[in-house]
Design a protein around this motif. Structure first.
Motif, PDB file in Angstrom:
ATOM      1  N   GLU A 136      -2.278  28.637  46.119  1.00 27.47           N
ATOM      2  CA  GLU A 136      -1.064  29.377  45.769  1.00 27.47           C
ATOM      3  C   GLU A 136      -0.482  30.094  46.981  1.00 27.47           C
ATOM      4  OE1 GLU A 136       0.376  32.808  42.557  1.00 27.47           O
ATOM      5  OE2 GLU A 136      -1.628  31.943  42.443  1.00 27.47           O
ATOM      6  N   ARG A 137      -1.350  30.698  47.777  1.00 26.01           N
ATOM      7  CA  ARG A 137      -0.946  31.318  49.044  1.00 26.01           C
ATOM      8  C   ARG A 137      -2.175  31.418  49.923  1.00 26.01           C
ATOM      9  NH1 ARG A 137      -0.101  35.282  45.340  1.00 26.01           N
ATOM     10  NH2 ARG A 137       2.141  35.053  45.629  1.00 26.01           N
ATOM     11  N   ARG A 138      -1.914  31.559  51.220  1.00 24.93           N
ATOM     12  CA  ARG A 138      -3.017  31.574  52.181  1.00 24.93           C
ATOM     13  C   ARG A 138      -3.709  32.935  52.227  1.00 24.93           C
ATOM     14  NH1 ARG A 138      -2.614  32.471  57.930  1.00 24.93           N
ATOM     15  NH2 ARG A 138      -4.499  31.758  59.039  1.00 24.93           N
TER      16      ARG A 138
ATOM     17  N   ASP B 289       5.821  38.076  50.331  1.00 24.16           N
ATOM     18  CA  ASP B 289       5.203  36.790  50.647  1.00 24.16           C
ATOM     19  C   ASP B 289       6.302  35.804  51.007  1.00 24.16           C
ATOM     20  OD1 ASP B 289       3.472  34.715  51.006  1.00 24.16           O
ATOM     21  OD2 ASP B 289       3.057  34.381  48.886  1.00 24.16           O
ATOM     22  N   GLN B 290       6.433  35.518  52.295  1.00 16.51           N
ATOM     23  CA  GLN B 290       7.504  34.685  52.810  1.00 16.51           C
ATOM     24  C   GLN B 290       8.844  35.313  52.431  1.00 16.51           C
ATOM     25  OE1 GLN B 290       6.676  30.688  51.450  1.00 16.51           O
ATOM     26  NE2 GLN B 290       5.005  30.419  52.931  1.00 16.51           N
TER      27      GLN B 290
END
Length: 394
Positions: free
Chosen positions: A269-271, A293-294
């Motif tokens: 899903e995300r790092r 997030d981004q």
């Protein structure tokens, strides 16, 4: 200017006029006259009951012993330089320190630096120093050195609660060596009244590069520590790669007991956890935690232990572009430096204009965005990957 604050006006009217000025101008105008110095210097003076406390942003662009930090007032777009912390003859290159405000006092804690007395000289070591600057007593004078941390650390979670500061985790990682450094699981508490540190219950596992906040639990206030990196794996048997933490650790501030909560997102899903900002609740309301997030802002749902999309940025941020993310006066600020027209690697052409900041402001209550730009006192863009930010109410 004898006989009153402003000639021809009653002092109560003049005080209202002075109280409406930006905080940066109040400190500069103290030298105008004796009456202005008396009115603008005392923390319980004539203007204290007239001024509404303002949330200000404190920016540490780099090592605070070399470059002064600045206060930024978003309501007036005014900047005020602060004193540098005392410079040590043995250490240099401080990074990964944490600034935090408790009341009207600003603290700089820990970090990682190079020490000429350590061996090897070219390897960074964690810092145990802690400093305090009182911004209430008129113009800020100088930083006060407090007692050292029991365990030196940088890249840690720091939370202010009442007259205390809690620090958790951390290690010795330096900005010049982004893949090295130790990890800690120790937790300490600073009594802001005495300036002394005390050890509290350690976290179940080592963790660095984490963030923290205080939230109200069912029976007591709780310290939440999330994100960061713990263990590492090797790439090709040579290079270290961090394994980022997806879970949360929670400690009861009264009981001192830790408990572990499951993962906040699924694999892929995300790092890693992005920059986090906490919007304090009004009139006893529970604080709300947000993450950038981004190009998306996510809200943390405590009951579900999940991040849910709240909104998206109006101006996209490219991959690798540095940005700052803070909460000010109930709103979320996303700060990005404007792109410079010159090549920063070309030393023959140094910048002759001060850079500006793009500021995107999101109000979680009204769901409304505001966009603005502000000039800065810097001639080079702020690298928010290395700079440190905090907020303070004065």
């Amino acid at each position: 200017m004898e006989g009153g604050l402003i000639p021809g006006l009653p002092d109560d009217i003049a005080a209202i006029i002075l109280a409406s000025l930006p905080i940066s101008q109040l400190w500069r105008l103290r030298s105008t006259s004796r009456s202005w110095r008396s009115a603008l210097s005392a923390p319980i003076g004539l203007l204290s009951s007239l001024r509404r406390p303002r949330d200000l942003l404190c920016v540490f662009p780099q090592d605070p012993s070399l470059a002064p930090p600045y206060l930024f007032d978003p309501s007036t777009l005014a900047w005020l330089p602060l004193p540098t912390i005392p410079c040590s003859p043995h250490s240099y290159g401080l990074s990964n320190f944490v600034p935090i405000a408790v009341g009207t006092r600003l603290y700089v804690v820990g970090g990682s630096h190079f020490d000429a007395r350590a061996y090897p000289v070219d390897r960074p070591v964690p810092c145990a120093a802690a400093y305090r600057l009182d911004l209430a007593a008129g113009s800020p004078r100088a930083w006060t050195r407090l007692g050292d941390l029991i365990c030196p650390r940088g890249s840690f979670a720091a939370v202010g609660f009442g007259d205390q500061i809690f620090v958790a985790g951390g290690g010795s990682r330096h900005a010049m060596f982004p893949s090295d450094g130790s990890r800690l699981n120790s937790v300490e508490r600073l009594d802001c009244r005495t300036g002394r540190w005390r050890t509290v219950a350690a976290m179940p596992r080592e963790r660095a590069g984490c963030v923290g906040w205080v939230s109200e639990g069912e029976t007591e206030e709780e310290l939440w520590v999330a994100g960061g990196y713990g263990e590492y794996r090797t790439v090709g048997g040579v290079f270290r790669a961090d394994i980022y933490c997806r879970d949360v650790m929670v400690m009861g501030l009264r009981s001192g007991r830790w408990r572990e909560i499951g993962e906040m997102w699924e694999e892929g899903e995300r790092r890693k956890l992005g920059p986090v900002a906490v919007v304090e609740g009004e009139n006893g309301a529970v604080p709300v935690v947000f993450m950038l997030d981004q190009n998306g802002i996510f809200r943390f749902i405590v009951d579900q232990n999940r991040w849910v999309i709240e909104s998206t940025l109006r101006r996209s941020i490219t991959d690798g572009e540095s940005c700052g993310f803070v909460a000010l006066d109930g709103e979320l600020y996303v700060l990005t430096p404007m792109r410079q027209a010159f090549d920063p690697t070309d030393l023959r052409r140094m910048p002759n204009k001060k850079v500006s900041l793009d500021i995107q402001i999101y109000n979680p209550m009204t769901k409304i965005w505001k966009l603005l730009s502000a000039s800065t006192p810097f001639y080079s863009a702020i690298n928010f990957n290395m700079a440190a930010l905090c907020t303070i109410q004065i």
